[in-house]
Design an enzyme around this catalytic site. Structure first.
Site, PDB file in Angstrom:
ATOM      1  N   ASP A 219       0.839  -1.205   0.000  1.00  0.00           N
ATOM      2  CA  ASP A 219       0.000   0.000   0.000  1.00  0.00           C
ATOM      3  C   ASP A 219       0.877   1.260   0.000  1.00  0.00           C
ATOM      4  OD1 ASP A 219      -2.277  -1.649   0.213  1.00  0.00           O
ATOM      5  OD2 ASP A 219      -1.971  -1.808   2.369  1.00  0.00           O
TER       6      ASP A 219
ATOM      7  N   HIS B 264      -5.264  -3.605   5.599  1.00  0.00           N
ATOM      8  CA  HIS B 264      -4.912  -3.892   4.204  1.00  0.00           C
ATOM      9  C   HIS B 264      -6.101  -4.465   3.448  1.00  0.00           C
ATOM     10  CE1 HIS B 264      -2.686  -4.960   0.648  1.00  0.00           C
ATOM     11  NE2 HIS B 264      -3.068  -6.233   0.782  1.00  0.00           N
TER      12      HIS B 264
END
Ligand code: NAD
Ligand code: LMR
Length: 338
Positions: free
Chosen positions: A173, A200
């Site tokens: 990310d 996530h």
């Protein structure tokens, strides 16, 4: 065909991805080394000067991957282990990276992987508890928001859980955020670092663009699209691979990068900070006791969990959407082990 500088860069592949302070003997194990992430991750770890021994395990294919990777001309030793050799693979490992489990297909959420991956991760964690209970464990397998609590609860059940040594790998990310912000700002991603907090998956991924000098200048529709792309970048890859899995190469890059960060901390380097999903007090009062934020890494793993800092009005809204979903994902993981 290649310029001299390009040849030099190819000849020193570890120089950009890895940073090495002091070298110490460190055995790293990869569980799921035969897979789409496991193979390139193993290759990148072979290039990391902080890895002195590499232990590759999978229920299929790891000895072949090990034989292949072992020819790379770096100093580390490589050994592959077959399905019935998990305990041998874990013996003496200081860092264990887990990309074992099934990936998404188009139309699936990460949570749809829970039924298959929860038991895979739980069983691997039980072996870690038995053989290498003081190792740092880096969990890649999805859904990370639930698999990390599963590993924690399994280690806890065995009486060996140390919250300083368990990490959910959310680095992809962070990598995506830097890359995508670099794109909209027409800047080098090396200059567009973004702290990404939360978890996530989708709405639980919260990029703190207001804390980045480039990010805070992005507004309106461009801001909304950028946030969406960071939150749902995984879907882009799943869609493009059209049934052949999810991100593997960028994930291997992110996994090797995070492993190097953990190794630098273990080796005593100071000021090593990265976002990662850990047991955290930051939102524990709202029932969210695992959370990704900037964490300082040290010789024992987690040294310090940094506060998330000031949030813009948009980021507060993102956080409001993140917390309930993250709480649900964490509870699901805990309930599985209980
Ligand atoms: P893959 O199917 O290509 O590889 C998975 C490997 O795990 C296979 O080789 C399989 O044999 C192995 N495996 C299955 N059960 C095992 C067990 N009990 N012990 C050891 N190995 C076992 O999948 P992939 O693309 O490498 O993805 C792996 C996981 O990583 C998926 O759950 C995926 O969703 C996740 N992922 C996470 C991130 C992240 O940012 N954290 C990014 C990408 C993918
Ligand atoms: C990603 O972010 O690419 C991974 O979590 C894999 C996925 O399922 O999207």
């Amino acid at each position: 065909m290649f310029s001299r500088s390009a040849i030099r860069a190819l000849a020193a592949p570890s120089s950009r991805l890895f940073s090495s302070s002091s070298a110490r003997q460190t055995k790293v194990a990869v569980l799921g080394a035969g897979g789409g992430i496991g193979q390139p991750l193993s290759l990148l770890l072979k290039s990391d000067p902080l890895v002195t021994s590499l232990s590759l395990y999978d229920i299929r294919g790891a000895p072949g991957v090990a034989a292949d990777v072992s020819h790379v001309d770096t100093a580390s030793e490589v050994k592959g282990y077959a399905a019935d050799q998990l305990d041998e693979a874990l013996e003496g490992a200081k860092v264990i990276v887990i990309p074992a489990g099934v990936p998404r297909k188009p139309g699936m959420t990460r949570d749809d992987l829970f039924n298959t991956n929860a038991s895979i991760v739980r069983d691997l964690a039980a072996a870690v508890a038995r053989v290498s209970p003081t190792a740092c464990v880096l969990v890649i397998s999805n859904p990370v928001n639930s698999t990390v609590p599963i590993v924690a609860a399994t280690l806890e059940k065995a009486g060996v859980f140390d919250p300083k040594r368990l990490f959910g790998v959310t680095t992809l990310d962070v990598v995506r955020a830097a890359r995508f912000l670099g794109g909209v700002s027409n800047a080098n991603p090396a200059d567009t670092r973004v702290t990404v907090v939360g978890g996530h998956s989708g709405a639980t991924i919260v990029p703190l663009l207001s804390q980045s000098s480039y990010g805070k200048t992005v507004t309106g529709d461009v801001y909304d699209k950028l946030v969406y792309r960071i939150q749902y970048g995984g879907d882009e890859v799943v869609k493009a691979k059209d049934g052949a899995g999810s991100a593997t190469l960028s994930m291997a890059y992110a996994g090797a990068k995070f492993a190097n960060t953990v190794l630098r901390g273990l080796n005593g380097e100071k000021g090593v900070v990265a976002p990662t999903f850990v047991k955290s007090p930051l939102y524990a009062d709202q029932g969210v006791d695992f959370f990704s934020s900037n964490v300082e890494l040290g010789p024992n793993g987690v040294e310090k969990i940094h506060p998330i800092g000031d949030l813009s009005a948009e980021e507060q809204k993102l956080m409001e959407a993140c917390i309930p979903e993250l709480r649900k994902n964490i509870e699901k993981g805990k309930a599985f082990v209980a």
